[in-house]
Design a protein around this motif. Structure first.
Motif, PDB file in Angstrom:
ATOM      1  N   SER A  18      50.314  32.906  28.725  1.00 66.34           N
ATOM      2  CA  SER A  18      49.868  34.248  29.133  1.00 66.34           C
ATOM      3  C   SER A  18      48.849  34.127  30.266  1.00 66.34           C
ATOM      4  CB  SER A  18      49.236  34.990  27.946  1.00 66.34           C
ATOM      5  OG  SER A  18      50.181  35.164  26.909  1.00 66.34           O
ATOM      6  N   TYR A  19      48.935  35.044  31.238  1.00 67.34           N
ATOM      7  CA  TYR A  19      47.966  35.042  32.334  1.00 67.34           C
ATOM      8  C   TYR A  19      46.590  35.445  31.806  1.00 67.34           C
ATOM      9  CZ  TYR A  19      51.896  34.690  35.558  1.00 67.34           C
ATOM     10  OH  TYR A  19      53.009  34.260  36.224  1.00 67.34           O
ATOM     11  N   VAL A  20      45.566  34.752  32.267  1.00 62.17           N
ATOM     12  CA  VAL A  20      44.216  35.029  31.768  1.00 62.17           C
ATOM     13  C   VAL A  20      43.705  36.385  32.258  1.00 62.17           C
ATOM     14  CG1 VAL A  20      43.622  32.605  31.516  1.00 62.17           C
ATOM     15  CG2 VAL A  20      43.161  33.756  33.687  1.00 62.17           C
ATOM     16  N   GLU A  21      44.251  36.880  33.367  1.00 59.99           N
ATOM     17  CA  GLU A  21      43.929  38.227  33.830  1.00 59.99           C
ATOM     18  C   GLU A  21      45.101  38.753  34.655  1.00 59.99           C
ATOM     19  OE1 GLU A  21      40.467  38.292  36.311  1.00 59.99           O
ATOM     20  OE2 GLU A  21      41.005  36.431  37.350  1.00 59.99           O
ATOM     21  N   ALA A  22      45.237  40.058  34.681  1.00 63.42           N
ATOM     22  CA  ALA A  22      46.365  40.693  35.367  1.00 63.42           C
ATOM     23  C   ALA A  22      46.295  40.434  36.865  1.00 63.42           C
ATOM     24  CB  ALA A  22      46.372  42.196  35.086  1.00 63.42           C
ATOM     25  N   ASN A  23      47.463  40.315  37.479  1.00 63.35           N
ATOM     26  CA  ASN A  23      47.514  40.056  38.917  1.00 63.35           C
ATOM     27  C   ASN A  23      46.883  41.183  39.726  1.00 63.35           C
ATOM     28  OD1 ASN A  23      48.940  37.510  38.946  1.00 63.35           O
ATOM     29  ND2 ASN A  23      50.706  38.632  38.213  1.00 63.35           N
ATOM     30  N   ALA A  24      47.025  42.410  39.246  1.00 64.34           N
ATOM     31  CA  ALA A  24      46.410  43.544  39.934  1.00 64.34           C
ATOM     32  C   ALA A  24      44.885  43.411  39.931  1.00 64.34           C
ATOM     33  CB  ALA A  24      46.829  44.854  39.283  1.00 64.34           C
ATOM     34  N   VAL A  25      44.352  42.878  38.835  1.00 67.50           N
ATOM     35  CA  VAL A  25      42.898  42.663  38.738  1.00 67.50           C
ATOM     36  C   VAL A  25      42.469  41.563  39.707  1.00 67.50           C
ATOM     37  CG1 VAL A  25      41.020  41.937  37.215  1.00 67.50           C
ATOM     38  CG2 VAL A  25      42.817  43.453  36.356  1.00 67.50           C
ATOM     39  N   VAL A  26      43.262  40.484  39.773  1.00 62.97           N
ATOM     40  CA  VAL A  26      42.949  39.382  40.688  1.00 62.97           C
ATOM     41  C   VAL A  26      42.951  39.877  42.133  1.00 62.97           C
ATOM     42  CG1 VAL A  26      43.663  37.118  41.526  1.00 62.97           C
ATOM     43  CG2 VAL A  26      43.931  37.686  39.106  1.00 62.97           C
ATOM     44  N   ALA A  27      43.981  40.647  42.500  1.00 65.85           N
ATOM     45  CA  ALA A  27      44.072  41.161  43.870  1.00 65.85           C
ATOM     46  C   ALA A  27      42.895  42.075  44.198  1.00 65.85           C
ATOM     47  CB  ALA A  27      45.392  41.908  44.059  1.00 65.85           C
ATOM     48  N   GLU A  28      42.509  42.901  43.229  1.00 72.83           N
ATOM     49  CA  GLU A  28      41.382  43.807  43.458  1.00 72.83           C
ATOM     50  C   GLU A  28      40.086  43.018  43.640  1.00 72.83           C
ATOM     51  OE1 GLU A  28      39.797  47.376  44.325  1.00 72.83           O
ATOM     52  OE2 GLU A  28      41.906  46.986  43.864  1.00 72.83           O
ATOM     53  N   LYS A  29      39.892  41.983  42.857  1.00 74.25           N
ATOM     54  CA  LYS A  29      38.705  41.139  42.999  1.00 74.25           C
ATOM     55  C   LYS A  29      38.699  40.445  44.362  1.00 74.25           C
ATOM     56  CE  LYS A  29      37.817  40.017  38.126  1.00 74.25           C
ATOM     57  NZ  LYS A  29      37.779  38.921  37.128  1.00 74.25           N
ATOM     58  N   MET A  30      39.869  39.986  44.805  1.00 78.79           N
ATOM     59  CA  MET A  30      39.960  39.274  46.076  1.00 78.79           C
ATOM     60  C   MET A  30      39.720  40.190  47.272  1.00 78.79           C
ATOM     61  SD  MET A  30      43.166  36.682  45.376  1.00 78.79           S
ATOM     62  CE  MET A  30      42.983  35.847  46.959  1.00 78.79           C
TER      63      MET A  30
END
Length: 289
Positions: A63-75
């Motif tokens: 399982s991903y540790v955090e959603a990709n949408a969250v990662v993109a928003e953080k980046m």
């Protein structure tokens, strides 16, 4: 009426023709100047090369540790990066800052995928690739805390299963030793050997189930079920520059300067017409006097 309209149209077309004939030199001169400026500008602008990549987030037990949408928003936030990343990607300078870097990376979730798409433009393909590799390291470092937190409970559960398996092995060994005893009840149905055999079979089945759980847990802790963030595919960096687009710049300059030449000529004609009307009015006023 129709003849009058045709005459007016012919006069209008003749006016346009006269306008172009009289001012073609001006239009051509301005067009040449504008095209020359565009050509020089396209040659002076620094070349830029682009690198693109897809980042797959860290996984823990598949399982991903955090959603990709969250990662993109953080980046997309400047505070996600550090000064080292800024130095690698943009170098040092007062005009360089983390906000520009975050915008330049343009992180977004790729359509219908589990990846975060990033791209970066630099003076060379090597610089662009180096920047994206540094960005990946930042993603790994930021997600490492989440991985560590989840990994603690998974490892603890695995250790408990191993302890359970060790205890079951000891119990089975003891039962196998006891089964060899010759003590029996009078009724063969309730003999100690029979009871020990039943218990032994139960413990063996429980041990097999526990070992399967251990094997599954250990498998979930290995790639690809558990792994750090990585590039989903190798970084793509074309040797062809993406900027400046010289032919486009020259074409826009040529077209824009043509329109500018026509506009300047029209303005000149307009000013001349106003002066002529003013002179005619002055002459008419003098005649009346």
């Amino acid at each position: 009426m129709q003849e009058q309209a045709i005459t007016d149209d012919e006069i209008s077309l003749l006016d346009i023709y006269d306008f172009l004939v009289e001012g073609w030199k001006t239009i051509l001169a301005i067009a040449l100047i504008g095209t020359s400026i565009g050509t020089v500008t396209s040659l002076v602008l620094p070349e830029q090369f682009e690198a693109k990549a897809l980042i797959e987030g860290a996984r823990l037990t598949s399982s991903y540790v955090e959603a990709n949408a969250v990662v993109a928003e953080k980046m997309r936030s400047p505070t996600y990066y550090d000064s080292e990343t800024l130095a690698v990607c943009m170098g040092e300078g007062k005009d360089k800052n983390l906000e520009l870097l975050a915008k330049a990376l343009n992180a977004n979730v790729a359509r219908n995928s589990n990846y975060v798409a990033v791209s970066y433009r630099a003076d060379s393909t090597e610089d662009a690739v180096r920047c994206l590799k540094q960005v990946l390291q930042i993603v790994i470092e930021n997600q490492q805390q989440l991985v560590s937190a989840g990994l603690t409970s998974v490892v603890s559960n695995l250790e408990n299963l191993k302890k359970k398996a060790d205890e079951l092995r000891k119990t089975i060994k003891q039962l196998e030793s006891d089964r060899g005893a010759q003590f029996e009840f009078k009724n063969i149905e309730y003999s100690a050997a029979a009871l020990i055999t039943v218990t032994l079979q139960s413990k063996v089945q429980e041990l097999l189930a526990t070992e399967n759980q251990i094997s599954a847990a250990e498998s979930m802790l290995k790639p690809p079920n558990t792994q750090d963030a990585k590039f989903a595919t190798p970084i793509f960096a074309s040797e062809q520059r993406v900027s400046p687009r010289r032919s486009l710049i020259v074409m826009i300059s040529a077209i824009g300067s043509l329109f500018l030449g026509v506009l300047i000529l029209m303005l000149r004609k307009f000013v001349a017409s106003i002066k002529k009307q003013r002179e005619e009015r002055q002459n008419a006023a003098e005649i009346n006097v």
